[in-house]
Scaffold this motif. Structure first.
Motif, short mmCIF file in Angstrom:
data_model
loop_
_atom_site.label_atom_id
_atom_site.label_comp_id
_atom_site.label_asym_id
_atom_site.label_seq_id
_atom_site.Cartn_x
_atom_site.Cartn_y
_atom_site.Cartn_z
N LEU A 1 0.84 -1.20 0.00
CA LEU A 1 0.00 0.00 0.00
C LEU A 1 0.88 1.24 0.00
N GLN A 2 0.49 2.22 -0.80
CA GLN A 2 1.26 3.46 -0.89
C GLN A 2 0.32 4.65 -0.76
N GLU A 3 0.53 5.43 0.30
CA GLU A 3 -0.27 6.64 0.49
C GLU A 3 0.38 7.83 -0.20
N SER A 4 -0.46 8.78 -0.58
CA SER A 4 0.02 10.04 -1.14
C SER A 4 -1.03 11.11 -0.91
N GLY A 5 -0.63 12.36 -1.10
CA GLY A 5 -1.57 13.46 -1.01
C GLY A 5 -1.48 14.29 0.26
N GLY A 6 -0.64 13.87 1.19
CA GLY A 6 -0.48 14.65 2.42
C GLY A 6 0.24 15.95 2.16
N GLY A 7 0.26 16.80 3.18
CA GLY A 7 0.96 18.07 3.04
C GLY A 7 0.55 19.05 4.12
N LEU A 8 0.91 20.30 3.90
CA LEU A 8 0.60 21.38 4.84
C LEU A 8 -0.57 22.19 4.28
N VAL A 9 -1.57 22.41 5.10
CA VAL A 9 -2.75 23.15 4.67
C VAL A 9 -3.23 24.03 5.82
N GLN A 10 -3.83 25.15 5.50
CA GLN A 10 -4.40 26.02 6.53
C GLN A 10 -5.71 25.45 7.05
#
Length: 124
Positions: free
Chosen positions: A4-13
């Motif tokens: 399984l490979q997750e993606s799409g995370g990051g920094l958001v307000q």
């Protein structure tokens, strides 16, 4: 073996949105229930959302109901977690997990395969 490979995370307000993806390398992806869990720094891992093999059954933890939506595209071997109206308390490492067996979707112990996780940081 399922990877399984997750993606799409990051920094958001705070108030913003992110869409996480969980891509699986398995031929029979449509047979697996998929769940998202998260773990904030210094806290235990907690259930976020899950979807059954057909997509007809979903479950959410109370704190994300109405804000998060889980969906799956079996043709793409991918499950998505659409996260809206994010708050600082949503900050965590989000991991997806897969399982072939039955039982409650939010039961962490049932999930045999896990991804490495993706960091979601919500600034207040």
């Amino acid at each position: 073996q399922v990877q399984l490979q997750e993606s799409g995370g990051g920094l958001v307000q705070a108030g913003g949105s992110l869409r996480l993806s969980c891509a699986a390398s398995v031929r029979t992806f449509s047979n697996y229930a998929i769940a998202w869990f998260r773990q904030a720094s210094g806290k235990e891992r907690e259930f976020v959302a899950a979807i059954g093999w057909s997509g007809g059954r979903t479950d959410y933890t109370d704190s994300v109901k109405g804000r998060f939506t889980i969906s799956r595209d079996n043709a793409k071997n991918t499950v998505y977690l659409e996260m809206n109206s994010l708050i600082h308390e949503d900050t965590a490492v989000y991991s997806c997990a897969a399982d072939l067996g039955g039982g409650g979707l939010r039961n962490e112990e049932r999930y045999e395969y896990w991804g490495q996780g993706t960091q979601v940081t919500v600034s207040s």
